[in-house]
Design a protein around this motif. Structure first.
Motif, mmCIF file in Angstrom:
data_model
loop_
_atom_site.group_PDB
_atom_site.id
_atom_site.type_symbol
_atom_site.label_atom_id
_atom_site.label_comp_id
_atom_site.label_asym_id
_atom_site.label_seq_id
_atom_site.Cartn_x
_atom_site.Cartn_y
_atom_site.Cartn_z
ATOM 1 N N ILE A 56 14.374 1.163 60.441
ATOM 2 C CA ILE A 56 15.177 2.567 60.666
ATOM 3 C C ILE A 56 15.562 3.066 59.269
ATOM 4 C CG2 ILE A 56 17.371 3.310 61.370
ATOM 5 C CD1 ILE A 56 17.406 1.105 63.595
ATOM 6 N N ALA A 57 15.958 2.823 58.304
ATOM 7 C CA ALA A 57 16.180 3.450 57.073
ATOM 8 C C ALA A 57 14.905 3.902 56.459
ATOM 9 C CB ALA A 57 16.687 2.197 55.897
ATOM 10 N N LYS A 58 13.559 3.238 56.448
ATOM 11 C CA LYS A 58 12.331 3.485 56.036
ATOM 12 C C LYS A 58 11.945 4.857 56.790
ATOM 13 C CE LYS A 58 7.670 2.229 55.061
ATOM 14 N NZ LYS A 58 6.809 2.974 55.489
ATOM 15 N N GLN A 59 12.247 4.867 58.306
ATOM 16 C CA GLN A 59 11.883 6.046 58.748
ATOM 17 C C GLN A 59 12.595 7.259 58.607
ATOM 18 O OE1 GLN A 59 12.648 5.327 63.233
ATOM 19 N NE2 GLN A 59 10.986 7.003 63.932
ATOM 20 N N GLU A 60 14.002 6.839 58.193
ATOM 21 C CA GLU A 60 14.945 8.092 57.826
ATOM 22 C C GLU A 60 14.508 8.565 56.482
ATOM 23 O OE1 GLU A 60 18.952 6.974 57.938
ATOM 24 O OE2 GLU A 60 18.668 6.355 60.076
ATOM 25 N N ILE A 61 13.953 7.643 55.569
ATOM 26 C CA ILE A 61 13.339 8.136 54.314
ATOM 27 C C ILE A 61 12.187 8.577 54.386
ATOM 28 C CG2 ILE A 61 12.504 7.414 52.118
ATOM 29 C CD1 ILE A 61 14.599 4.864 52.297
ATOM 30 N N ASP A 62 11.631 8.525 55.143
ATOM 31 C CA ASP A 62 10.004 9.336 55.466
ATOM 32 C C ASP A 62 10.389 10.577 55.884
ATOM 33 O OD1 ASP A 62 8.328 7.204 54.618
ATOM 34 O OD2 ASP A 62 8.157 6.453 56.709
ATOM 35 N N GLU A 63 11.435 10.850 56.849
ATOM 36 C CA GLU A 63 11.950 11.934 57.542
ATOM 37 C C GLU A 63 12.229 13.077 56.380
ATOM 38 O OE1 GLU A 63 14.762 11.579 60.619
ATOM 39 O OE2 GLU A 63 13.200 10.379 61.704
ATOM 40 N N PHE A 64 13.015 12.395 55.218
ATOM 41 C CA PHE A 64 13.367 13.196 53.989
ATOM 42 C C PHE A 64 12.217 13.706 53.378
ATOM 43 C CE2 PHE A 64 17.717 11.064 54.636
ATOM 44 C CZ PHE A 64 18.189 12.167 55.192
ATOM 45 N N VAL A 65 11.349 12.810 53.153
ATOM 46 C CA VAL A 65 10.057 12.973 52.402
ATOM 47 C C VAL A 65 9.307 14.105 53.187
ATOM 48 C CG1 VAL A 65 7.566 12.129 51.611
ATOM 49 C CG2 VAL A 65 9.779 10.672 51.260
ATOM 50 N N SER A 66 9.098 14.138 54.290
ATOM 51 C CA SER A 66 8.489 15.167 55.024
ATOM 52 C C SER A 66 9.282 16.523 54.851
ATOM 53 C CB SER A 66 8.404 14.882 56.601
ATOM 54 O OG SER A 66 7.875 13.538 56.800
ATOM 55 N N GLN A 67 10.563 16.512 54.807
ATOM 56 C CA GLN A 67 11.181 17.702 54.415
ATOM 57 C C GLN A 67 10.864 18.346 52.916
ATOM 58 O OE1 GLN A 67 15.363 17.092 54.874
ATOM 59 N NE2 GLN A 67 15.186 16.475 56.863
ATOM 60 N N LEU A 68 10.779 17.265 51.873
ATOM 61 C CA LEU A 68 10.185 17.613 50.751
ATOM 62 C C LEU A 68 8.859 18.307 50.601
ATOM 63 C CD1 LEU A 68 12.061 14.936 48.607
ATOM 64 C CD2 LEU A 68 12.832 17.331 49.009
ATOM 65 N N GLU A 69 8.007 17.393 51.572
ATOM 66 C CA GLU A 69 6.623 17.829 51.435
ATOM 67 C C GLU A 69 6.421 19.296 52.042
ATOM 68 O OE1 GLU A 69 4.160 13.911 51.604
ATOM 69 O OE2 GLU A 69 4.966 14.417 53.399
ATOM 70 N N GLU A 70 7.332 19.826 52.627
ATOM 71 C CA GLU A 70 7.155 21.184 53.200
ATOM 72 C C GLU A 70 7.220 22.080 51.945
ATOM 73 O OE1 GLU A 70 9.550 22.034 56.413
ATOM 74 O OE2 GLU A 70 9.294 20.409 57.500
ATOM 75 N N ARG A 71 8.402 21.672 51.108
ATOM 76 C CA ARG A 71 8.491 22.454 49.696
ATOM 77 C C ARG A 71 7.412 22.400 48.919
ATOM 78 N NH1 ARG A 71 11.214 26.476 46.743
ATOM 79 N NH2 ARG A 71 10.918 25.868 44.611
ATOM 80 N N PHE A 72 6.833 21.170 48.885
ATOM 81 C CA PHE A 72 5.651 21.048 47.763
ATOM 82 C C PHE A 72 4.221 21.426 48.169
ATOM 83 C CE2 PHE A 72 8.445 16.986 46.631
ATOM 84 C CZ PHE A 72 9.217 17.802 45.702
ATOM 85 N N GLU A 73 4.280 21.910 49.565
ATOM 86 C CA GLU A 73 3.019 22.700 49.797
ATOM 87 C C GLU A 73 3.036 24.013 49.132
ATOM 88 O OE1 GLU A 73 3.142 23.006 54.394
ATOM 89 O OE2 GLU A 73 3.137 20.856 54.302
#
Length: 143
Positions: A56-73
């Motif tokens: 569950i924690a890994k999934q939440e962290i992955d969601e935060f990474v996805s948010q950051l990746e939108e910025r890094f595009e």
């Protein structure tokens, strides 16, 4: 501390808006991102490991990474077009996941995040800490 060391430092941002964005990322890292990182770490301290809590924690962290990746595009850094303390701090929040679950398969799926992370790791501010850092090949084994 940064301004005391160098009053002209751009690490806090270059104008009022960018300084506010830096503070927003510092708050986000502290209040949002560190919670699942902490949960992940604590799930490993239990015997046997709390696999459900870890995932569950890994999934939440992955969601935060996805948010950051939108910025890094579109941007190389979190705030503006240069390194700020926001980048340094947010990367440091990911230190434990890099040791526990950001394995080679995960990193291959998150190219823009990894480009940002390695840029920050190799910055003049963190290169001393990450000079001997080795990425993991496989996620930690849960028991």
């Amino acid at each position: 501390m940064i301004n005391l060391h160098d009053p002209n430092s751009t690490l806090l941002g270059t104008d009022l808006e960018s300084r506010a964005q830096v503070l927003r990322y510092l708050s986000w890292g502290t209040c949002e991102l560190m919670r699942p990182v902490y949960d992940m770490k604590m799930s490993l301290l239990k015997t046997p490991n709390d696999k459900k809590a870890f995932h569950i924690a890994k999934q939440e962290i992955d969601e935060f990474v996805s948010q950051l990746e939108e910025r890094f595009e579109k941007h190389a850094y979190l705030v503006g077009d240069r390194l700020t303390v926001a980048d340094l701090f947010v990367l440091s929040c990911f230190n434990r996941p890099f040791h526990l679950c950001f394995d080679s398969e995960w990193r291959a799926k998150h190219v823009s995040f990894m480009n940002w992370a390695t840029t920050i790791m190799n910055s003049e501010y963190l290169t001393y800490y990450y000079k001997d850092f080795k990425f993991i090949d496989k996620q930690i084994e849960l028991h």
